[in-house]
Design a protein around this motif. Structure first.
Motif, PDB file in Angstrom:
ATOM      1  N   ILE A 126       0.533  -1.335  -0.176  1.00 32.23           N
ATOM      2  CA  ILE A 126      -0.235   0.267  -0.055  1.00 32.23           C
ATOM      3  C   ILE A 126       1.061   1.936  -0.243  1.00 32.23           C
ATOM      4  CG2 ILE A 126      -2.358   1.318   0.973  1.00 32.23           C
ATOM      5  CD1 ILE A 126      -2.922  -1.387   2.376  1.00 32.23           C
ATOM      6  N   PHE A 127       1.497   1.300   0.684  1.00 30.65           N
ATOM      7  CA  PHE A 127       2.775   2.351   1.415  1.00 30.65           C
ATOM      8  C   PHE A 127       3.160   2.764  -1.024  1.00 30.65           C
ATOM      9  CE2 PHE A 127       6.745   5.161   2.008  1.00 30.65           C
ATOM     10  CZ  PHE A 127       5.616   5.726   2.824  1.00 30.65           C
ATOM     11  N   ASP A 128       3.558   2.001  -1.204  1.00 33.22           N
ATOM     12  CA  ASP A 128       4.846   1.734  -2.332  1.00 33.22           C
ATOM     13  C   ASP A 128       3.104   2.079  -3.698  1.00 33.22           C
ATOM     14  OD1 ASP A 128       6.777   0.777  -1.698  1.00 33.22           O
ATOM     15  OD2 ASP A 128       6.631  -1.344  -2.860  1.00 33.22           O
ATOM     16  N   ILE A 129       2.602   1.826  -3.149  1.00 30.49           N
ATOM     17  CA  ILE A 129       1.407   1.965  -4.612  1.00 30.49           C
ATOM     18  C   ILE A 129       0.897   3.610  -4.296  1.00 30.49           C
ATOM     19  CG2 ILE A 129      -1.352   2.231  -4.648  1.00 30.49           C
ATOM     20  CD1 ILE A 129      -0.606  -0.688  -4.538  1.00 30.49           C
ATOM     21  N   ALA A 146       2.425   6.252  -2.312  1.00 37.16           N
ATOM     22  CA  ALA A 146       3.898   7.432  -1.947  1.00 37.16           C
ATOM     23  C   ALA A 146       3.999   7.121  -3.503  1.00 37.16           C
ATOM     24  CB  ALA A 146       4.675   6.798  -0.975  1.00 37.16           C
ATOM     25  N   GLY A 147       4.008   6.320  -3.921  1.00 37.13           N
ATOM     26  CA  GLY A 147       4.305   5.976  -6.116  1.00 37.13           C
ATOM     27  C   GLY A 147       3.643   7.159  -6.504  1.00 37.13           C
ATOM     28  N   ALA A 148       2.235   6.794  -6.806  1.00 39.03           N
ATOM     29  CA  ALA A 148       1.252   7.513  -7.230  1.00 39.03           C
ATOM     30  C   ALA A 148       1.276   9.240  -7.377  1.00 39.03           C
ATOM     31  CB  ALA A 148       0.369   6.597  -6.503  1.00 39.03           C
ATOM     32  N   HIS A 193       4.363  10.148  -8.264  1.00 39.70           N
ATOM     33  CA  HIS A 193       4.644  10.113  -9.881  1.00 39.70           C
ATOM     34  C   HIS A 193       3.700  10.858 -10.743  1.00 39.70           C
ATOM     35  CE1 HIS A 193       3.916   8.660 -13.881  1.00 39.70           C
ATOM     36  NE2 HIS A 193       5.123   7.821 -13.757  1.00 39.70           N
ATOM     37  N   ARG A 194       2.517  11.847 -10.241  1.00 41.86           N
ATOM     38  CA  ARG A 194       1.180  12.590  -9.845  1.00 41.86           C
ATOM     39  C   ARG A 194       2.238  14.077 -10.284  1.00 41.86           C
ATOM     40  NH1 ARG A 194      -3.616  14.196 -12.603  1.00 41.86           N
ATOM     41  NH2 ARG A 194      -4.028  15.673 -11.526  1.00 41.86           N
ATOM     42  N   LEU A 242       5.178  14.719  -9.853  1.00 36.72           N
ATOM     43  CA  LEU A 242       6.776  14.921 -10.361  1.00 36.72           C
ATOM     44  C   LEU A 242       6.937  14.593 -11.780  1.00 36.72           C
ATOM     45  CD1 LEU A 242       8.745  14.336  -6.783  1.00 36.72           C
ATOM     46  CD2 LEU A 242       8.162  16.650  -7.536  1.00 36.72           C
ATOM     47  N   VAL A 243       5.977  13.107 -12.233  1.00 37.40           N
ATOM     48  CA  VAL A 243       6.469  12.829 -13.488  1.00 37.40           C
ATOM     49  C   VAL A 243       5.573  13.615 -13.834  1.00 37.40           C
ATOM     50  CG1 VAL A 243       7.050  11.135 -14.978  1.00 37.40           C
ATOM     51  CG2 VAL A 243       7.991  10.760 -12.547  1.00 37.40           C
ATOM     52  N   SER A 244       4.706  12.928 -13.924  1.00 42.78           N
ATOM     53  CA  SER A 244       2.866  14.287 -14.697  1.00 42.78           C
ATOM     54  C   SER A 244       3.713  15.048 -14.622  1.00 42.78           C
ATOM     55  CB  SER A 244       1.619  13.338 -14.844  1.00 42.78           C
ATOM     56  OG  SER A 244       2.209  11.293 -14.467  1.00 42.78           O
ATOM     57  N   PHE A 300      -8.058   8.619  -7.158  1.00 42.43           N
ATOM     58  CA  PHE A 300      -7.313   7.707  -6.594  1.00 42.43           C
ATOM     59  C   PHE A 300      -7.650   6.804  -5.372  1.00 42.43           C
ATOM     60  CE2 PHE A 300      -3.429   6.868  -4.010  1.00 42.43           C
ATOM     61  CZ  PHE A 300      -3.589   6.045  -4.508  1.00 42.43           C
TER      62      PHE A 300
END
Lengths: 205, 205, 205, 205
Positions: free
Chosen positions: A166-169, A171-173, A176-177, A179-181, A193
């Motif tokens: 859950i943490f990976d999902i 924090a990752g989302a 990503h939203r 910094l990347v997107s 989300f």
DNA sequence: GTCTAATCGAGACGGTACGTCTCGTCTTCAC
DNA sequence: GTGAAGACGAGACGTACCGTCTCGATTAGAC
């Protein structure tokens, strides 16, 4: 320097103040310059401190930035909003708000990137940033289980793995939203989300 | 990829071999040295090329690394494994495999970090890495809808937002697992992740 | 010689040894490579010093070479050989001996050439090389007047012009003989030159 | 000048105009930039010529500048003014006028400096500049002897040495006055110099 | 009236040095 | 005895020219 000690002649060492001043100067420099143009000489100057003093306390730029950024995450809290969905939305919004700050943006990804080839640095990040926030996942689950929104864990090992997942999902989302997107993780996005997280793909589609 | 010079009729043409040699040398240096210790002079030497040649084609380290890393992602494909879950697992495993390679690890996060303060760089990343892979999400959804696993999209705008959301979740989770948690995104993890993604938190707990 | 920093109370002082090492390395490089192939990076390496140290003290190659060459001329003396002719021969031979050294040959003409478009450089050359040696002409004339070989100066302004003229003739002739004609300014030549200088064209022909 | 055309029967002939354009562009660049900032690429551009064309005809910057400067000295003549003193003054003034031109100033000393470590270059300078002007000394002496101002030469070897000596003195003095002392070699100075040259130190004092 | 071969322009190539910048360490002096 | 100031050795930066090497396009004399 922002004189904390008003004209102490007889020599109260400002060693205590120096730490705070350096970390604040680091965040300031992160905002203005970003990670790659931040130099320790500049941070020392901003903090009103000699480079020597800075190097005596931190091994290098990476360690300094980790500490400067880690402080930002300490304010995260899990508000009790009554339902699991609301709790998640609350904490994700807080997380997104921190990540939206330029000093976090600039510093965090860079030190994570550096940590890929530097185990000590990754451990420092894990200890001072990542692991400390897993408490939020644990606490949220406990509350949801107490409320009956989630079933109890039959298997403690499996339970730990789920926390990590859950943490990976989450924090990752958010990362990503943001910094990347490069789109804001605003209330609307957080709501979508959270719905996806709770109900899965089928329901969201 | 880099400069377009369609109307350059005269003069010695640029060596096509140099481009490939430079990108390969960049990946090699990323593996050996990591992003922060990679120097363009060293890349040029490895590629058997003069520094000037390198600077004639790329504006700097960031642009070069983006191009070098982007090539790695071109091999991603969406295999047709019969079910949505299997399709997702397949593509996530491929994505994880690429991210597990040291040249991707070292380079990707660093350029994303740099892109925070450099809009042109972020756009370059978006165009050559992120956006190109969204096709996988689109194609996967189409297939699932054809199979009846997912309902058709009533609203095209909403549909686009959902693609972005799914991409943030999938890419974010795999990146976080691999680079921050520093744990392998292996088959077991991918299965858990896919189950969570499809069915939501409740089912996974 | 270079920068004056009289009010620098704090910080680490500049190494005095570095100055000497750099100037010696410069002369060594002049001998081996000549002016045009001398690089500051190489000089720094020879001196066991970082390039930054060198640039902190000299603005560039020209200034460095002037200082390195100027030291060579400090050993010039006017021996008292009893007659004006003998005195002139003595000092011209010394001057010729210095100019015969490769570090002087290589460096001197080059910096003079550079000085044509750089007033500050010409002034540096004038101050540290040319003007300092005019004392020899002055002293020689005084002695000759004391001996009764030359009449006293009636007009001080005219006297100064004559010193300049003599200096241009002597220095010019030796330099031209050595560097342009590339023939040695040996005893025989110096004797002929001195005779021509004292008695004029008619007598020498 | 440089071109060897022994067996060049076929193919496109070299442009005659290019040579002149290149030499003129070289002088122009010498005036504007001076020797050290003159680049062959820039000369080629000014001449409307490709770098290749330039390198096909000259070995490098030094050779090119020698040829460009040498042309300036071809206009020197020995006017017959009736007396040796007047003849000398006339030719020295012409020489001074040429040396006063910035393209001569900038180029001449620099190539002489370069020639110190390059025998071929020195020979080129000697042949195309120095030796060609010794005719002036020879002719001046002949005239003076015909007029009875100078005695005939008893010894031809000694006579040649005297020509060289006079040339070193005259050229050296004018060059030193112009380039090192950076004072104009004007009529007054030339008169003083000629008097000193003819009558010697004693008379001038 | 082709052929042929050296020329031309343009500009990319592998190199080298530049002068600047930042690194992390090391003096020195003042408090 | 600590800390500011700043010089130090080290080494990468991005730029400018070097002199060489393709290129396609002229150009003239030889066939």
């Amino acid at each position: 320097m922002q004189s904390r000690t008003p004209a102490s002649r007889t020599g109260r060492p400002r060693s205590a103040a120096a730490d705070a001043a350096i970390l604040a100067a680091t965040r300031e420099a992160l905002v203005e310059l970003g990670w790659s143009k931040l130099t320790l000489g500049d941070v020392a100057t901003r903090a009103g401190v000699a480079k020597t003093t800075l190097y005596r306390r931190w091994a290098g730029k990476n360690e300094l930035v980790v500490d400067a950024v880690a402080e930002l995450f300490d304010e995260l809290e899990l508000p009790d909003r009554g339902t699991l969905a609301a709790d998640i939305e609350g904490v994700v919004l807080q997380f997104a708000a921190i990540l939206a700050r330029p000093e976090a943006k600039s510093g965090l990804m860079a030190v994570v990137a550096e940590s890929i080839r530097d185990d000590a640095l990754r451990e420092r990040i894990r200890a001072s940033i990542v692991e400390r926030q897993k408490r939020l996942v644990l606490e949220g689950r406990s509350r949801a289980q107490a409320r009956g929104e989630l079933p109890p864990e039959p298997n403690p090992e499996e339970a730990a793995r789920t926390v990590d997942l859950i943490f990976d999902i989450v924090a990752g989302a958010v990362v990503h939203r943001t910094l990347v997107s490069a789109e804001p993780a605003d209330e609307e996005w957080v709501r979508s989300f959270t719905r996806m997280l709770l109900l899965g793909l089928g329901s969201a589609a």
